[in-house]
Motif scaffolding. Structure first.
Motif, PDB file in Angstrom:
ATOM      1  N   SER A  32      31.410  14.803  36.311  1.00  0.00           N
ATOM      2  CA  SER A  32      30.858  13.651  37.041  1.00  0.00           C
ATOM      3  C   SER A  32      29.338  13.782  37.216  1.00  0.00           C
ATOM      4  N   ASP A  33      28.760  14.840  36.668  1.00  0.00           N
ATOM      5  CA  ASP A  33      27.320  15.100  36.824  1.00  0.00           C
ATOM      6  C   ASP A  33      26.532  14.383  35.708  1.00  0.00           C
ATOM      7  N   GLY A  34      25.604  13.524  36.108  1.00  0.00           N
ATOM      8  CA  GLY A  34      24.850  12.711  35.131  1.00  0.00           C
ATOM      9  C   GLY A  34      24.148  13.522  34.049  1.00  0.00           C
ATOM     10  N   PRO A  35      23.282  14.501  34.427  1.00  0.00           N
ATOM     11  CA  PRO A  35      22.576  15.280  33.393  1.00  0.00           C
ATOM     12  C   PRO A  35      23.531  16.050  32.472  1.00  0.00           C
ATOM     13  N   VAL A  36      24.647  16.570  33.035  1.00  0.00           N
ATOM     14  CA  VAL A  36      25.623  17.262  32.173  1.00  0.00           C
ATOM     15  C   VAL A  36      26.209  16.261  31.182  1.00  0.00           C
ATOM     16  N   ARG A  37      26.509  15.046  31.656  1.00  0.00           N
ATOM     17  CA  ARG A  37      27.087  14.036  30.755  1.00  0.00           C
ATOM     18  C   ARG A  37      26.098  13.701  29.623  1.00  0.00           C
ATOM     19  N   ASP A  38      24.792  13.643  29.954  1.00  0.00           N
ATOM     20  CA  ASP A  38      23.803  13.341  28.904  1.00  0.00           C
ATOM     21  C   ASP A  38      23.795  14.448  27.850  1.00  0.00           C
ATOM     22  N   ALA A  39      23.860  15.705  28.326  1.00  0.00           N
ATOM     23  CA  ALA A  39      23.857  16.832  27.376  1.00  0.00           C
ATOM     24  C   ALA A  39      25.121  16.792  26.511  1.00  0.00           C
ATOM     25  N   VAL A  40      26.257  16.486  27.146  1.00  0.00           N
ATOM     26  CA  VAL A  40      27.527  16.433  26.401  1.00  0.00           C
ATOM     27  C   VAL A  40      27.500  15.273  25.394  1.00  0.00           C
ATOM     28  N   LEU A  41      26.883  14.157  25.789  1.00  0.00           N
ATOM     29  CA  LEU A  41      26.808  12.997  24.892  1.00  0.00           C
ATOM     30  C   LEU A  41      26.132  13.383  23.563  1.00  0.00           C
ATOM     31  N   ARG A  42      25.035  14.147  23.672  1.00  0.00           N
ATOM     32  CA  ARG A  42      24.327  14.552  22.445  1.00  0.00           C
ATOM     33  C   ARG A  42      25.240  15.433  21.583  1.00  0.00           C
ATOM     34  N   ILE A  43      25.991  16.329  22.240  1.00  0.00           N
ATOM     35  CA  ILE A  43      26.891  17.214  21.478  1.00  0.00           C
ATOM     36  C   ILE A  43      27.998  16.383  20.818  1.00  0.00           C
ATOM     37  N   GLN A  44      28.558  15.434  21.584  1.00  0.00           N
ATOM     38  CA  GLN A  44      29.642  14.593  21.032  1.00  0.00           C
ATOM     39  C   GLN A  44      29.166  13.880  19.771  1.00  0.00           C
ATOM     40  N   ILE A  81      34.686   6.893  25.443  1.00  0.00           N
ATOM     41  CA  ILE A  81      34.256   6.944  24.031  1.00  0.00           C
ATOM     42  C   ILE A  81      33.915   5.542  23.516  1.00  0.00           C
ATOM     43  N   GLY A  82      34.789   4.575  23.795  1.00  0.00           N
ATOM     44  CA  GLY A  82      34.526   3.211  23.315  1.00  0.00           C
ATOM     45  C   GLY A  82      33.493   2.470  24.151  1.00  0.00           C
ATOM     46  N   THR A  83      33.245   2.941  25.376  1.00  0.00           N
ATOM     47  CA  THR A  83      32.307   2.220  26.245  1.00  0.00           C
ATOM     48  C   THR A  83      30.903   2.835  26.214  1.00  0.00           C
ATOM     49  N   ALA A  84      30.801   4.171  26.116  1.00  0.00           N
ATOM     50  CA  ALA A  84      29.484   4.811  26.236  1.00  0.00           C
ATOM     51  C   ALA A  84      29.104   5.663  25.024  1.00  0.00           C
ATOM     52  N   ARG A 121      43.914  10.827  40.390  1.00  0.00           N
ATOM     53  CA  ARG A 121      42.932  11.102  39.331  1.00  0.00           C
ATOM     54  C   ARG A 121      42.468   9.824  38.663  1.00  0.00           C
ATOM     55  N   ASP A 122      43.378   8.878  38.462  1.00  0.00           N
ATOM     56  CA  ASP A 122      42.986   7.583  37.879  1.00  0.00           C
ATOM     57  C   ASP A 122      41.919   6.951  38.763  1.00  0.00           C
ATOM     58  N   TYR A 123      42.147   7.012  40.089  1.00  0.00           N
ATOM     59  CA  TYR A 123      41.219   6.394  41.035  1.00  0.00           C
ATOM     60  C   TYR A 123      39.831   7.035  40.894  1.00  0.00           C
ATOM     61  N   THR A 124      39.811   8.380  40.835  1.00  0.00           N
ATOM     62  CA  THR A 124      38.526   9.092  40.697  1.00  0.00           C
ATOM     63  C   THR A 124      37.846   8.714  39.381  1.00  0.00           C
ATOM     64  N   ASP A 125      38.595   8.711  38.289  1.00  0.00           N
ATOM     65  CA  ASP A 125      38.006   8.414  36.971  1.00  0.00           C
ATOM     66  C   ASP A 125      37.460   6.981  36.915  1.00  0.00           C
ATOM     67  N   ILE A 126      38.184   6.049  37.543  1.00  0.00           N
ATOM     68  CA  ILE A 126      37.783   4.635  37.482  1.00  0.00           C
ATOM     69  C   ILE A 126      36.584   4.361  38.398  1.00  0.00           C
ATOM     70  N   ASN A 127      36.486   5.136  39.489  1.00  0.00           N
ATOM     71  CA  ASN A 127      35.453   4.840  40.491  1.00  0.00           C
ATOM     72  C   ASN A 127      34.250   5.765  40.463  1.00  0.00           C
ATOM     73  N   ARG A 128      34.191   6.686  39.494  1.00  0.00           N
ATOM     74  CA  ARG A 128      33.029   7.581  39.499  1.00  0.00           C
ATOM     75  C   ARG A 128      31.778   6.828  39.043  1.00  0.00           C
ATOM     76  N   LYS A 129      30.605   7.417  39.417  1.00  0.00           N
ATOM     77  CA  LYS A 129      29.340   6.718  39.180  1.00  0.00           C
ATOM     78  C   LYS A 129      28.974   6.683  37.681  1.00  0.00           C
ATOM     79  N   HIS A 130      29.083   7.834  37.019  1.00  0.00           N
ATOM     80  CA  HIS A 130      28.636   7.916  35.621  1.00  0.00           C
ATOM     81  C   HIS A 130      29.803   7.679  34.663  1.00  0.00           C
ATOM     82  N   SER A 131      29.626   6.763  33.733  1.00  0.00           N
ATOM     83  CA  SER A 131      30.634   6.484  32.703  1.00  0.00           C
ATOM     84  C   SER A 131      32.057   6.448  33.250  1.00  0.00           C
TER      85      SER A 131
END
Ligand SMILES: Nc1ncnc2c1ncn2[C@@H]1O[C@H](COP(=O)(O)OP(=O)(O)OP(=O)(O)O)[C@@H](O)[C@H]1O
Ligand SMILES: Nc1ccn([C@H]2C[C@H](O)[C@@H](COP(=O)(O)O)O2)c(=O)n1
Length: 294
Positions: A134-146, A174-177, A240-250
């Motif tokens: 759920s951490d924005g900078p970690v997600r950016d780093a992972v995005l580049r790896i993906q 994956i399909g959204t971001a 978990r669905d609730y957390t995944d749907i309502n988190r701030k990043h992606s």
């Protein structure tokens, strides 16, 4: 003149060079994304990337560096992830049990050359991974790896199948971001109860039974205290669905152009065949499973 044109046509290359085909599979926990994605990749001869395993590597790095789940402690984690060498490989898995049966290959995950396929599914990683993801900078780093892993997997696949190579990636965004222009987007869904029963079966087949199993697939919804019933697991999945749907990043969302498949009452084989044939249709190659029209 006609003969000349025909000769020219015969000499013309059959396949126009094209970008590799990307299949994005998203959906809630235990909806069948990763097993389906691996089987579809095998059937199409595509590469496969398990995006959750990259977040799991980031979490393992955090644990090994003694980084807690406090946000301020995580500040340096994105840089660590950016420097890490993470690789996700498909391994020829168990052979199909009978003619026509589906192959679901295994996945091997390497972190700086070390095989961490088991370590990233430990209870410690299960507990921390949602916070790390759920951490924005970690997600950016992972995005580049993906994206770079997908590019490598795609070029391997297109080297083998020049006209129709590609990659399948599964996750939550994956399909959204990650690949908003993917040629085929699937949103795999099932009722919480159906997913809980599958998770229960997964835990049971991994040795100790649901009550004591430490590693049940990717089960993060398993609390330290044992589950007593499928209903408990269903409630955890809904949380978990609730957390995944309502988190701030992606957050987990259905992309507007995704094909939604509710597999609550669908066999595994049917969903794999249906997705593979949707991909074939969009690549302009003949379908193989005509009974599987969705
Ligand atoms: N249509 C289906 N019918 C019955 N079982 C299924 C079906 N699709 C998948 N499964 C089973 O459900 C279980 C969970 O599947 P899988 O691990 O692929 O889910 P996932 O969505 O990737 O989970 P997570 O998000 O936690 O990583 C597996 O045992 C898989 O074989
Ligand atoms: N594209 C993705 C993939 C995964 N996540 C999150 C969801 C989980 O908390 C964690 C591990 O995923 P799993 O291996 O259980 O599928 O990573 C995400 O946010 N985006």
């Amino acid at each position: 003149m006609l003969c000349r044109a025909a000769a020219v046509l015969r000499r013309a290359p059959r396949a126009v060079p094209r970008r590799a085909f990307t299949v994005a599979i998203d959906g809630p926990a235990a909806s069948g994304k990763s097993s389906t994605a691996r089987a579809v990749a095998h059937e199409l001869g595509f590469g496969y990337i398990d995006s959750g395993s990259i977040y799991r590597c980031a979490t393992l790095l955090a644990l090994r560096q003694g980084i807690s789940d406090a946000a301020e402690d995580r500040a340096g984690l994105a840089a660590l992830v950016g420097q890490a060498d993470i690789d996700v490989r498909i391994r020829p898995g168990p052979r199909p049990a009978g003619p026509g049966q589906i192959v679901v290959p295994d996945v091997q995950v390497l972190l700086d050359g070390e095989d961490v396929s088991r370590a990233i599914r430990s209870p410690e990683v299960n507990r921390l991974v949602a916070a790390v993801a759920s951490d924005g900078p970690v997600r950016d780093a992972v995005l580049r790896i993906q994206r770079s892993l997908a590019a490598a997997a795609e070029s391997l696949s297109t080297a083998r199948h020049p006209a129709h190579g590609g990659v399948v990636m599964d996750g939550r965004d994956i399909g959204t971001a990650v690949f908003p222009n993917a040629e085929l987007k699937i949103y795999l869904d099932a009722s919480a109860m159906a997913r809980a029963i599958r998770r229960w079966d997964q835990m049971s087949s991994q040795g100790n039974g649901p009550a004591g199993s430490a590693d049940a697939g990717n089960a993060q919804e398993q609390p330290p205290a044992a589950h007593s019933s499928v209903e408990d697991i269903a409630r955890e999945l809904e949380k978990r669905d609730y957390t995944d749907i309502n988190r701030k990043h992606s957050p987990l969302r259905i992309a507007p152009d995704a094909v939604v498949i509710d597999n609550t009452n669908m066999t595994f084989e049917r969903q794999v065949h249906a997705i593979a044939d949707l991909a074939r249709e969009r690549m302009g190659v003949p379908r193989r499973h005509d009974d599987d029209d969705m």
